[in-house]
Design a protein around this motif. Structure first.
Motif: not given
Length: 100
Positions: A82-93
């Motif tokens: 998993a790549v974690i984007n701490t600034g994102s409001q959406l989780n993409i899978v």
């Protein structure tokens, strides 16, 4: 030992067993108010618990995207990175992982 006829016919163990199995109507607050130990047990039972698992995260610098946080994890038993984007409001899978 002198015992009355009535006392001779009763069995205290059976009476105690029957009393302990008797349902009573009682407010939860009354019950918890009478037992500090029971209150503590209930409080511990409803506390959120941490999942006991090892999480190993790595940060990676890329030429075009900057710093990425990568975590090796399992999703429904399938190993994924998993790549974690701490600034994102959406989780993409990935659709393939989502459908498993």
């Amino acid at each position: 030992l002198r015992v009355t006829e009535l006392a001779a016919k009763t069995k205290p163990e059976k009476i105690l067993e029957s009393v302990l199995r008797t349902s009573i109507r009682l407010e939860v607050g009354e019950l918890l108010g009478t037992s500090k130990e029971l209150s503590g047990i209930l409080a511990n039972a409803i506390k959120p618990k941490s999942v006991d698992s090892k999480v190993e995260a790595h940060s990676v610098w890329t030429k075009t995207r900057g710093l990425l946080i990568k975590i090796a994890m399992h999703c429904d038993g399938q190993a994924i990175n998993a790549v974690i984007n701490t600034g994102s409001q959406l989780n993409i899978v990935n659709k393939h992982i989502w459908k498993t």
